[in-house]
Design an enzyme around this catalytic site. Structure first.
Site, PDB file in Angstrom:
ATOM      1  N   ARG A  47       0.818  -1.214   0.000  1.00  0.00           N
ATOM      2  CA  ARG A  47       0.000   0.000   0.000  1.00  0.00           C
ATOM      3  C   ARG A  47       0.851   1.262   0.000  1.00  0.00           C
ATOM      4  O   ARG A  47       0.428   2.302  -0.480  1.00  0.00           O
ATOM      5  CB  ARG A  47      -0.968  -0.006   1.193  1.00  0.00           C
ATOM      6  CG  ARG A  47      -2.135  -0.963   0.992  1.00  0.00           C
ATOM      7  CD  ARG A  47      -3.023  -1.088   2.228  1.00  0.00           C
ATOM      8  NE  ARG A  47      -3.231   0.142   2.939  1.00  0.00           N
ATOM      9  CZ  ARG A  47      -4.437   0.674   3.199  1.00  0.00           C
ATOM     10  NH1 ARG A  47      -5.532   0.076   2.771  1.00  0.00           N
ATOM     11  NH2 ARG A  47      -4.544   1.782   3.891  1.00  0.00           N
ATOM     12  N   ARG A  58       0.664  12.782  -9.378  1.00  0.00           N
ATOM     13  CA  ARG A  58       0.349  14.180  -9.076  1.00  0.00           C
ATOM     14  C   ARG A  58       1.515  15.082  -9.432  1.00  0.00           C
ATOM     15  O   ARG A  58       1.329  16.151 -10.016  1.00  0.00           O
ATOM     16  CB  ARG A  58      -0.021  14.336  -7.597  1.00  0.00           C
ATOM     17  CG  ARG A  58      -0.417  15.748  -7.200  1.00  0.00           C
ATOM     18  CD  ARG A  58      -1.632  16.283  -7.974  1.00  0.00           C
ATOM     19  NE  ARG A  58      -2.828  15.571  -7.577  1.00  0.00           N
ATOM     20  CZ  ARG A  58      -3.774  15.155  -8.433  1.00  0.00           C
ATOM     21  NH1 ARG A  58      -3.665  15.388  -9.725  1.00  0.00           N
ATOM     22  NH2 ARG A  58      -4.837  14.528  -7.995  1.00  0.00           N
ATOM     23  N   HIS A  61       1.679  15.689 -13.005  1.00  0.00           N
ATOM     24  CA  HIS A  61       0.680  16.682 -13.421  1.00  0.00           C
ATOM     25  C   HIS A  61       1.211  18.107 -13.333  1.00  0.00           C
ATOM     26  O   HIS A  61       0.703  19.001 -14.007  1.00  0.00           O
ATOM     27  CB  HIS A  61      -0.579  16.592 -12.553  1.00  0.00           C
ATOM     28  CG  HIS A  61      -1.426  15.402 -12.858  1.00  0.00           C
ATOM     29  ND1 HIS A  61      -2.264  14.852 -11.919  1.00  0.00           N
ATOM     30  CD2 HIS A  61      -1.567  14.664 -13.980  1.00  0.00           C
ATOM     31  CE1 HIS A  61      -2.886  13.820 -12.451  1.00  0.00           C
ATOM     32  NE2 HIS A  61      -2.482  13.686 -13.705  1.00  0.00           N
ATOM     33  N   SER A  87       9.112   3.833   3.053  1.00  0.00           N
ATOM     34  CA  SER A  87       9.194   2.642   3.902  1.00  0.00           C
ATOM     35  C   SER A  87       9.082   3.090   5.347  1.00  0.00           C
ATOM     36  O   SER A  87       9.980   3.765   5.855  1.00  0.00           O
ATOM     37  CB  SER A  87      10.515   1.898   3.680  1.00  0.00           C
ATOM     38  OG  SER A  87      10.635   0.813   4.585  1.00  0.00           O
ATOM     39  N   SER A  89       9.212   1.385   8.188  1.00  0.00           N
ATOM     40  CA  SER A  89      10.241   0.810   9.052  1.00  0.00           C
ATOM     41  C   SER A  89      11.652   1.115   8.564  1.00  0.00           C
ATOM     42  O   SER A  89      12.595   1.120   9.343  1.00  0.00           O
ATOM     43  CB  SER A  89      10.071  -0.707   9.135  1.00  0.00           C
ATOM     44  OG  SER A  89      10.364  -1.318   7.879  1.00  0.00           O
ATOM     45  N   SER A 150      -1.872   1.516   8.188  1.00  0.00           N
ATOM     46  CA  SER A 150      -2.782   2.401   7.447  1.00  0.00           C
ATOM     47  C   SER A 150      -2.450   3.868   7.649  1.00  0.00           C
ATOM     48  O   SER A 150      -2.464   4.645   6.703  1.00  0.00           O
ATOM     49  CB  SER A 150      -4.240   2.149   7.856  1.00  0.00           C
ATOM     50  OG  SER A 150      -4.668   0.885   7.425  1.00  0.00           O
ATOM     51  N   GLU A 153       0.499   4.993   5.484  1.00  0.00           N
ATOM     52  CA  GLU A 153       0.136   5.043   4.069  1.00  0.00           C
ATOM     53  C   GLU A 153      -0.755   6.253   3.759  1.00  0.00           C
ATOM     54  O   GLU A 153      -0.545   6.946   2.761  1.00  0.00           O
ATOM     55  CB  GLU A 153      -0.576   3.743   3.683  1.00  0.00           C
ATOM     56  CG  GLU A 153       0.299   2.526   3.874  1.00  0.00           C
ATOM     57  CD  GLU A 153      -0.443   1.273   4.306  1.00  0.00           C
ATOM     58  OE1 GLU A 153       0.238   0.256   4.511  1.00  0.00           O
ATOM     59  OE2 GLU A 153      -1.683   1.310   4.458  1.00  0.00           O
ATOM     60  N   ASP A 161       0.343  15.101  -1.600  1.00  0.00           N
ATOM     61  CA  ASP A 161      -0.547  16.160  -2.067  1.00  0.00           C
ATOM     62  C   ASP A 161      -0.146  17.514  -1.489  1.00  0.00           C
ATOM     63  O   ASP A 161      -0.268  18.545  -2.147  1.00  0.00           O
ATOM     64  CB  ASP A 161      -2.003  15.836  -1.720  1.00  0.00           C
ATOM     65  CG  ASP A 161      -2.608  14.795  -2.647  1.00  0.00           C
ATOM     66  OD1 ASP A 161      -2.078  14.594  -3.763  1.00  0.00           O
ATOM     67  OD2 ASP A 161      -3.613  14.182  -2.257  1.00  0.00           O
TER      68      ASP A 161
END
Length: 186
Positions: A47, A58, A61, A87, A89, A150, A153, A161
């Site tokens: 992920r 992005r 772009h 990463s 870890s 999660s 990520e 962004d």
């Protein structure tokens, strides 16, 4: 505990806590590295790789030449380029191997992770810490109720962004002009 409003508030609170504790000086240093690079490569797994792919898209772009390691159209890395490693870890084997290889070609390496004392530090020219829980407990990290990594990520994606928005603002890019770089075969 299964309440949607509770879950979304918990997730957004965790993301806010992690991103507000990222060192802004390190973000500025990463922006300089990106702007100075001829090409910017990205490597990660799982992920984390998905978040990095979104960041690469992005930045493309806004006119940055970006490549994800392993893509069929990936060019050679040189001493004019930057490899961004994602990463948490800093111990994931594939990114470690790629970072070592990039250094053999004198490319710059930036590591975005959670563990400042990882094996990746021997290859990194710049470390940008997202202070969240990873496989290794480190001081000052934001703990998460979410599964696995999660929060790392999610924070990585939003950091990308944030970098893009900062670049748009720093370069006074007109947002409408960015459509020329957007995919048009869809």
């Amino acid at each position: 505990m299964n309440d949607y409003n509770y879950a979304t508030k918990k997730i957004t609170d965790e993301i806010t806590a992690s991103l507000t504790n990222v060192n802004s000086d390190d973000v500025d240093k990463l922006l300089i590295e990106i702007n100075n690079a001829e090409k910017v490569f990205f490597v990660g797994v799982g992920r984390v790789l998905l978040s990095l792919q979104a960041i690469a898209k992005r930045l493309a772009h806004i006119g940055i030449k970006t490549y994800v390691v392993g893509e069929i159209t990936e060019p050679a890395i040189t001493d004019k380029d930057l490899l961004i490693v994602g990463s948490g870890s800093g111990e994931t084997k594939f990114p470690l191997i790629i970072a070592e290889k990039a250094k053999q070609y004198n490319a710059r390496v930036a590591h975005i992770g959670a563990n400042p004392d990882s094996s990746m530090s021997q290859y990194s020219d710049l470390f940008l810490r997202i202070p969240v829980s990873s496989k290794v407990d480190t001081p000052g990290e934001v703990h998460s109720e979410q599964p696995m990594k999660s929060l790392f990520e999610q924070s990585l994606l939003l950091l990308g962004d944030t970098l893009a928005l900062m670049m748009v603002n720093n370069k006074n890019i007109e947002l409408e002009s960015l459509w020329e770089y957007h995919a048009n075969l869809e």
